[in-house]
Design an enzyme around this catalytic site. Structure first.
Site, mmCIF file in Angstrom:
data_model
loop_
_atom_site.group_PDB
_atom_site.id
_atom_site.type_symbol
_atom_site.label_atom_id
_atom_site.label_comp_id
_atom_site.label_asym_id
_atom_site.label_seq_id
_atom_site.Cartn_x
_atom_site.Cartn_y
_atom_site.Cartn_z
ATOM 1 N N GLU A 270 0.637 -1.144 -0.123
ATOM 2 C CA GLU A 270 0.112 -0.075 -0.206
ATOM 3 C C GLU A 270 0.802 1.157 0.122
ATOM 4 O O GLU A 270 0.665 2.287 0.697
ATOM 5 C CB GLU A 270 -0.997 0.151 1.285
HETATM 6 C C1 ACM Z 1 -1.839 -5.580 4.173
HETATM 7 O O1 ACM Z 1 -3.057 -5.851 4.627
HETATM 8 N N1 ACM Z 1 -1.717 -4.136 3.869
HETATM 9 C C2 ACM Z 1 -0.991 -6.099 3.794
#
Ligand code: ACM
Length: 519
Positions: free
Chosen positions: A330
């Site tokens: 992310e």
């Molecule tokens: C995640 O759940 N951002 C690895």
């Protein structure tokens, strides 16, 4: 009315203190109720072993000593027996010895119950830990009690030959969104060990908190470790000594710790601690919310890589396990080209300090190194970058969020947790095949499974347990048991038969209506 009421209260108090445990907690469990299911199991009707006050735990190999110590630590309080650990086999009791069978591999074991002995044979310390985990489940549930219980301590006649389906059965705890004390983390580690989980991944940094002392960058914990989601304040971090103690505790349960420092995103706590980690040279404010994707290390500054190397060096020096997790998920505030630049510089740093990189699967698009391990956390059945890595020969760790993220709500009424990947009831967590889930990622590409527990909404041990039980044992089953025994109708009663054990141990669990619970 008054005397009756007093009697009722007394009974409740006895049960609550754990001094009196009744019902199925007393009985020798059915060997076929083991979780995870062994590769091969034969029952011998009419044969029973009974642990007695004179029983010893006898070793013929020092490799078995750590597992013997864990067994003794578990059984002495409940049985009240001395259970001395001795070298050499001189009589009845539990025997931990070597195995002549190379097919058992690095983790397998054999367990044989006779009227006089329970014999566990293994080639390795890990094999002995796995054998001990099985023996604990073959004893009555009350054997797990922390206070003295009445016997008998019987084990039904059984022969087991057992090896895992996958070599990596993991669990992750996010100690960044909410911080958990070393005692809380140890309690979870102890629960993992009951189900042959062999890797414990600690998510040690995120936007909301930096949780491990880094001696060359002291503000990381002084500032970045001072708060958490919701705004509680305090010294919310582990000193290096405390971390070493956690690692040693895990090791004494046969579990290897994998530390994670998430980068180049999920880094606000570091950016709040040091102005120089920001491109504009300005410290970020501490963050106590639950948003993601807004932070990034400064990709163009050399100090960013000095910072990463200092962290990697210090953590590697106090982490005996071979793996370091670098996050990489992310990174929505890091442009793609920058993300690749960052990984091109960071992956060699991890290698230089002797560790193998694990990362959330996004990072695998940046490298053709077949030694690194992508951890798939998506919700889809296709991922071109992970499939390409598998084709090249990388091992893949499977953590599909819509299956085994322990922070997903069970259903719409679950008070804790999130639902961005959907609701994950017990049957959903069980009903998939790690070796045939992602297109192009076949059984031989899969290293194993890991159940992550993110803690935006999780604050206490009771919260951890409610989300992990019963789904953690489900993940242990998927990771260890042969694919040939995969069958919900047969699995559900086995899972239900674990409940008396959890009650004895005070483990909070979700009483899913999908499971026929043993009372
Ligand atoms: C995640 O759940 N951002 C690895």
């Amino acid at each position: 009315m008054a005397p009756h009421r007093a009697r009722t209260l007394a009974a409740v108090l006895i049960v609550a203190s754990g001094a009196l445990v009744t019902g199925t907690a007393d009985a020798a469990p059915q060997p076929h109720h083991l979780i995870p299911h062994p590769a091969k199991i034969t029952q011998h009707t009419g044969v029973t072993f009974t642990l007695s006050p004179s029983s010893k735990i006898q070793l013929t190999t020092q490799k078995a000593r750590p597992a013997a110590a864990l067994l003794a630590e578990t059984l002495r309080p409940s049985t009240g027996f001395a259970l001395p650990i001795t070298t050499g086999v001189t009589g009845g009791g539990i025997v931990l010895t070597t195995a002549a069978d190379p097919k058992l591999g690095p983790e397998g074991y054999k367990l044989d119950v006779t009227p006089k002995q329970v014999v566990i044979r293994a080639n390795s310390a890990a094999g002995h830990f796995n054998g001990i985990a099985t023996l604990r489940q073959l004893l009555p549930a009350k054997a797990e009690a922390k206070t003295g219980q009445p016997g008998p301590w019987q084990v039904s006649g059984t022969s087991i030959t057992d090896t895992p389906r996958y070599r990596h059965r993991g669990a992750m705890l996010d100690v960044s969104r909410h911080f958990f004390t070393t005692d809380q983390v140890k309690r979870y580690i102890d629960q993992l060990a009951m189900y042959k989980i062999n890797y414990f991944h600690l998510h040690l940094s995120d936007d909301q908190g930096w949780r491990l002392e880094i001696k060359s960058w002291p503000e990381l914990t002084k500032i970045g470790g001072s708060t958490e989601v919701g705004g509680r304040t305090g010294a919310l971090f582990y000193t290096q000594e405390q971390y070493k103690d956690l690692v040693a505790h895990a090791r004494s349960r046969g579990i290897t710790v994998i530390p994670e420092f998430d980068m180049p995103g999920h880094t606000n706590a570091a950016q709040a601690s040091y102005a120089e980690l920001n491109c504009d040279g300005q410290k970020r404010p501490l963050y106590t919310g639950t948003g993601v994707g807004f932070s990034s290390l400064c990709i163009d500054k050399d100090i960013t890589y000095r910072f990463v190397e200092d962290v990697v060096r210090e953590v590697s020096a106090i982490t005996p396990g071979p793996y370091l997790h670098i996050g990489g998920d992310e990174a929505h505030s890091t442009p793609d080209a920058d993300y690749r630049t960052f990984m091109d510089r960071v992956l060699p740093i991890v290698r230089k300090h002797g560790k193998t990189t694990i990362g959330w699967h996004e990072f695998i698009k940046t490298t053709e190194d077949t030694e690194v391990i992508p951890q798939f956390w998506g919700t889809t059945s296709t991922n071109a970058d992970v499939a390409a890595a598998a084709r090249r020969g990388n091992e893949v760790l499977m953590s599909p969020a819509n299956r085994i993220y322990l922070d997903m709500k069970y259903d719409k009424d679950t008070k804790l947790g999130l639902n961005w990947a959907g609701y994950v009831e017990v049957k959903d967590a069980y009903g998939w095949n790690p070796g045939a889930y992602l297109d192009g990622v076949t059984e031989k590409n899969v290293r194993g499974v890991e159940a992550p527990l993110w803690t935006e909404t999780i604050r206490t041990s009771a919260d951890i347990e409610y989300m992990a039980f019963p789904r953690l044992p489900v993940v242990a089953e998927l990771g260890w048991a042969p694919a040939s025994v995969h069958d919900w109708e047969r699995f559900a009663p086995r899972l239900g038969a674990q409940a008396p054990r959890w009650k004895v141990m005070g483990i909070n669990y979700h009483p899913s209506t999908q499971v026929p619970w043993t009372n």
